[in-house]
Design an enzyme around this catalytic site. Sequence first.
Site, PDB file in Angstrom:
ATOM      1  CG  ASP A  50       9.494   2.354  -5.116  1.00 42.38           C
ATOM      2  OD1 ASP A  50       9.302   1.987  -3.949  1.00 42.38           O
ATOM      3  OD2 ASP A  50       8.961   1.797  -6.092  1.00 42.38           O
TER       4      ASP A  50
ATOM      5  CD  GLU B  99      14.335  -7.722  -1.591  1.00 43.47           C
ATOM      6  OE1 GLU B  99      13.492  -7.555  -0.701  1.00 43.47           O
ATOM      7  OE2 GLU B  99      14.026  -7.962  -2.769  1.00 43.47           O
TER       8      GLU B  99
ATOM      9  CG  HIS C 223      12.239  -0.790  -5.098  1.00 39.83           C
ATOM     10  ND1 HIS C 223      10.899  -1.001  -5.356  1.00 39.83           N
ATOM     11  CD2 HIS C 223      12.864  -0.732  -6.298  1.00 39.83           C
ATOM     12  CE1 HIS C 223      10.728  -1.050  -6.668  1.00 39.83           C
ATOM     13  NE2 HIS C 223      11.904  -0.893  -7.257  1.00 39.83           N
TER      14      HIS C 223
ATOM     15  NE  ARG D 186      -3.680   0.057   0.305  1.00 37.93           N
ATOM     16  CZ  ARG D 186      -4.478   0.300  -0.727  1.00 37.93           C
ATOM     17  NH1 ARG D 186      -4.561  -0.559  -1.726  1.00 37.93           N
ATOM     18  NH2 ARG D 186      -5.172   1.408  -0.785  1.00 37.93           N
ATOM     19  CB  ILE D 187       1.009   4.292  -1.999  1.00 33.61           C
ATOM     20  CG1 ILE D 187       1.657   3.526  -3.147  1.00 33.61           C
ATOM     21  CG2 ILE D 187       1.565   5.704  -1.882  1.00 33.61           C
ATOM     22  CD1 ILE D 187       1.678   4.248  -4.455  1.00 33.61           C
TER      23      ILE D 187
END
Length: 223
Positions: free
Chosen positions: A145, A174, A109, A91-92
């Site tokens: 991002d 990551e 990311h 979700r943003i």
Amino acid sequence: MLPIAVFVSGSGSNLQSIIDKMEQGALHVDIRLVLSNKPDAYGLERARKHGLPTVILPHGDYPDRNAYDEALLREVDQAQADVIALAGFMRILGPTFVSSRRNHIVNIHPAILPSFKGIHGQQDAADYGVTLSGATVHLVDEKMDHGPIIIQAAVPAYPDDDGDSLGKRILALEHRIYPQALQWIATDRLKIEGRKTRIEQSEIPQAAMTTPCLVNPPLEEGF
Ligand code: GRF
């Protein structure tokens, strides 16, 4: 111990890497909350296995982004989490959330930003034909991002890669860089200078023949 909240939407393998480093004693955080917008996120299961508090907050239950942001903030406040680590949270976060926690929200990311933003970073990089890709841990600002970069790691990409095969290679890194970035924050070594960040007491390698680099395809003898 730095009190943190981790937001997930899916598998939660990054959450797992944070938990593992925490349990090994290398990462000095206290996970006060694992929050998911999806009730069936496997990340919640991982959290429960380690006795961590979980909250499910389905975004569909809220009339708009602002209302959802406010609900998220209430959970973070209640948990008294100082830093929010987004770990595959799909979700943003809106300006309400971001501005009230500026420089206290971190994201990972699966690409070398600013290339290949968005939700298909691995696939887009593979399709583009890059020979290197990787992962970025960054602070979150109002643009997707986009915020100041804390750490990046590169992996080779091969002509036969697709999003999955490249994504697996990226994911393995990551799991190393996210806990490291959080440890710099937890120990107050991350300094933010505009778009740039600096890690205090970290050696910059002498730029010489020993400069670490990743070249793909590899250079051949004589080059
Ligand atoms: C990772 O590739 C991360 O970079 C991206 O979403 C994926 C989450 O994976 N933001 P997981 O849920 O941590 O396994």
